[in-house]
Design a protein around this motif. Sequence first.
Motif, PDB file in Angstrom:
ATOM      1  N   ALA A  23       1.416  -2.590  -6.548  1.00 55.75           N
ATOM      2  CA  ALA A  23       2.288  -1.506  -6.062  1.00 55.75           C
ATOM      3  C   ALA A  23       3.428  -2.066  -5.211  1.00 55.75           C
ATOM      4  CB  ALA A  23       1.467  -0.497  -5.257  1.00 55.75           C
ATOM      5  N   TYR A  26       6.898  -2.777  -6.668  1.00 54.34           N
ATOM      6  CA  TYR A  26       7.815  -1.703  -7.061  1.00 54.34           C
ATOM      7  C   TYR A  26       8.653  -1.268  -5.859  1.00 54.34           C
ATOM      8  CZ  TYR A  26       4.140  -1.617 -10.601  1.00 54.34           C
ATOM      9  OH  TYR A  26       3.221  -1.985 -11.535  1.00 54.34           O
ATOM     10  N   PRO A  31      11.399   7.496   3.249  1.00 53.54           N
ATOM     11  CA  PRO A  31      10.752   8.822   3.230  1.00 53.54           C
ATOM     12  C   PRO A  31      11.644   9.897   2.597  1.00 53.54           C
ATOM     13  CG  PRO A  31      10.361   7.754   5.328  1.00 53.54           C
ATOM     14  CD  PRO A  31      11.307   6.863   4.577  1.00 53.54           C
ATOM     15  N   PRO A  34      11.674   8.659  -1.673  1.00 51.55           N
ATOM     16  CA  PRO A  34      10.521   7.802  -1.961  1.00 51.55           C
ATOM     17  C   PRO A  34      10.617   7.149  -3.340  1.00 51.55           C
ATOM     18  CG  PRO A  34       9.894  10.123  -1.966  1.00 51.55           C
ATOM     19  CD  PRO A  34      11.297  10.059  -1.486  1.00 51.55           C
ATOM     20  N   GLY A  35      10.330   5.854  -3.396  1.00 48.91           N
ATOM     21  CA  GLY A  35      10.415   5.114  -4.654  1.00 48.91           C
ATOM     22  C   GLY A  35       9.084   5.099  -5.384  1.00 48.91           C
ATOM     23  N   ALA A  36       9.040   4.255  -6.437  1.00 44.40           N
ATOM     24  CA  ALA A  36       7.866   4.232  -7.325  1.00 44.40           C
ATOM     25  C   ALA A  36       6.598   3.741  -6.622  1.00 44.40           C
ATOM     26  CB  ALA A  36       8.163   3.350  -8.528  1.00 44.40           C
ATOM     27  N   PHE A  38       5.843   4.342  -3.376  1.00 39.33           N
ATOM     28  CA  PHE A  38       5.526   5.160  -2.192  1.00 39.33           C
ATOM     29  C   PHE A  38       4.146   5.841  -2.304  1.00 39.33           C
ATOM     30  CE2 PHE A  38       6.021   8.644   0.820  1.00 39.33           C
ATOM     31  CZ  PHE A  38       6.732   8.062   1.842  1.00 39.33           C
ATOM     32  N   TYR A  39       3.975   6.589  -3.354  1.00 36.68           N
ATOM     33  CA  TYR A  39       2.732   7.346  -3.535  1.00 36.68           C
ATOM     34  C   TYR A  39       1.545   6.423  -3.850  1.00 36.68           C
ATOM     35  CZ  TYR A  39      -0.482  10.634  -5.847  1.00 36.68           C
ATOM     36  OH  TYR A  39      -1.587  11.336  -6.246  1.00 36.68           O
ATOM     37  N   PRO A  40       1.709   5.426  -4.756  1.00 44.56           N
ATOM     38  CA  PRO A  40       0.573   4.520  -4.999  1.00 44.56           C
ATOM     39  C   PRO A  40       0.065   3.818  -3.732  1.00 44.56           C
ATOM     40  CG  PRO A  40       2.186   4.249  -6.732  1.00 44.56           C
ATOM     41  CD  PRO A  40       2.811   5.149  -5.709  1.00 44.56           C
ATOM     42  N   LEU A  42       0.014   5.094  -0.750  1.00 51.49           N
ATOM     43  CA  LEU A  42      -0.815   6.090  -0.047  1.00 51.49           C
ATOM     44  C   LEU A  42      -2.190   6.203  -0.719  1.00 51.49           C
ATOM     45  CD1 LEU A  42       1.719   9.013   0.581  1.00 51.49           C
ATOM     46  CD2 LEU A  42       0.804   7.417   2.253  1.00 51.49           C
ATOM     47  N   VAL A  43      -2.176   6.269  -2.051  1.00 54.65           N
ATOM     48  CA  VAL A  43      -3.438   6.377  -2.800  1.00 54.65           C
ATOM     49  C   VAL A  43      -4.304   5.139  -2.543  1.00 54.65           C
ATOM     50  CG1 VAL A  43      -4.432   6.421  -5.126  1.00 54.65           C
ATOM     51  CG2 VAL A  43      -2.523   7.908  -4.568  1.00 54.65           C
ATOM     52  N   VAL A  46      -6.040   5.474   0.651  1.00 54.92           N
ATOM     53  CA  VAL A  46      -7.191   6.406   0.567  1.00 54.92           C
ATOM     54  C   VAL A  46      -8.404   5.682  -0.029  1.00 54.92           C
ATOM     55  CG1 VAL A  46      -8.049   8.504  -0.578  1.00 54.92           C
ATOM     56  CG2 VAL A  46      -5.772   8.490   0.431  1.00 54.92           C
TER      57      VAL A  46
END
Lengths: 151, 503
Positions: A23, A26, A31, A34-36, A38-40, A42-43, A46
């Motif tokens: 990740a 990428y 904020p 958010p790029g490619a 950003f979310y991965p 966070l995941v 988790v």
Amino acid sequence: MRRAVIIIGVCALTLDAVYLAEALRYPLGTPARPGAAFYPLLVGGVVAASALATIIEEYRAGSAPATAGPEPSGLRRVIILAATAASYVVLLPYVGHLLASIPVTVIALRIMGLRSWPALVLVAAFLVLGTYYLFGVLLMVPFPAGILGGP
Amino acid sequence: MSPLEGLAYGFSVALSPENLGAALLGAVLGTLVGVLPGIGPVGAMALLLPLTLHMPPQTALIMLAAIYYGSMYGGSTTSILLNVPGEAASVITTIEGYQLARKGRAGAALAVAAVGSFVAGTLGVIGLMLFAPALSRFALSFGVPEFFSLALLGLLALSRVSGGRFWPGMLVLGLGLALATVGLDPISGQARFTFGVVELQQGIDLVPVVMGLYGIAEVLSVAEQGGGMPRLTGVRLRELFPTLDEWRRSFPAILRGAFLGFLIGLIPGPSTVLSTFVSYNIERRLSRRRAEFGRGAIEGVAGPESANNAATSGAMVPMLSLGIPFSPATAMLLAALLVQGVRPGPLLVREYPAVFWGVIASMYIGNLALLILNLPLVGIWASVLRLPQSVLLTVVLLLTLVGAYSINNSLLDLSVLLAAGVVGYIFRKVQFDPAPMVLALVLGPILENSFRQSLFMSQGSLLIFIQRPISALLIGASAAVLLAPLAWRAVKPTVPAGEQAHG
């Protein structure tokens, strides 16, 4: 099975490390944009937190009685069946559906308890041809022809 | 279109020969799946999804929906006759149902379960017919922050309720969310986590994952036991009809179960299973003959069996009107529509009336067919258990392999299927529920898209999720789902060890 849960937690952490490392390759963005990655990321966080918490929780439950794992013979049957199913995936592009499905059908019937060989051959032939007729003929699924040129 | 006009149109769709055939076939297959322990409705829907690719979308949904609610009918049969639940939503029926069978009241219990399922199923469809269009109209006002909050609530609630333990549930959920990020980034188009495999750019398909987690995992579990499964021996159905007293005791329970089941179906989580436990506890508390519970109380069959049927209708409301499934079964229904190019959501009623009203009308027909199938023919269904399990499970294995390949004619899907099967088997051994992974695969893209688009809208401020009333409400509910059990654990009175031992 307590040790199994800890092993699952460790495996999840290892996979997560690979996931996070990938990740980071990428664009992260900001904020507001958010790029490619950003979310991965966070995941991945988790997964890491959950895996660590699962390991700690399981480790702390040291005095609680653990449930029994599978019997060695049962585990052997599972491994054989999974390997035979995998053989279908490996063989399919080379020999086509009809030939690739024979080992998996015969071994599955045997492992599930069909002991009579004549019955086994009859049932296996019916299942192999039946699935080919349903998917290959009626639903026109294009199975790989295989080196033998058959379906 | 008013509900009555919609229903009339729906019947014109559902009564066409192919749709009627699909509903009846789904009802038969659903009953079969319900009767047979092991492969549940989700696995069966995944198994049959490849066959629906050749059908119009309404026919596909009609058949798969019938499998879903049909399995609730069949599940009670083995629970009552053999003390073996056919699927998870019938576990609670074993408590009273099997005791009734031992007292020679198996026929009465089966009749009450079938009639209760029919009444609750029909009431549930009425609820679905009235609720779903209203919710669709309401959902037209939803923006991306609301969809993010809704998807988040669905995921958290399922992982909280289904597995029992919080962190393993979150781990399974997180792994599902990670899998959902494989493929092209929906906003920038960048390939992510494909490791050079071009096929992975399309992402990981839901169907092979579900087939593996539920179908292959079941076959491996049975293989571990050497194919040993329960056998039907010496079942006699005496007293086929309930007595007047049994009917009198059952009907209020059926109505309560229908109401409760539908409401529980609307909320995220394993609603069909949850509704049976809630219904059973309510019936036990309300009963004047509480002492009979555990020894064969007919209300303990009537309530839960009605609740799980109504819950299937309730669970379809958010899937059809919001496009957001709250359970693995409704995720499969969503997948069946998506592969046909139909996107459920607030515009479904307007854009695809044949799908929406057709499936609702077919559920009235399906429930009637199921009553006929399950009441007089119960003996035939019970005898299905005499089929050799070796053949049955080999059929499942072979159909799973061929079915997974046939969706995209892809060897990658077959590899995903096998990997998911092994993971599903391991999850079973350590008692991790795979449901959050399935839902995360479906809701993950919605979650990511709506999260990032919300940040674009708010210039990076997370406050957008709590500044909008509906979103704030949903975020509040998510926080409650997360924190309420922790708060309860902190404040609940501790029971002295001695009392615990004797209580």
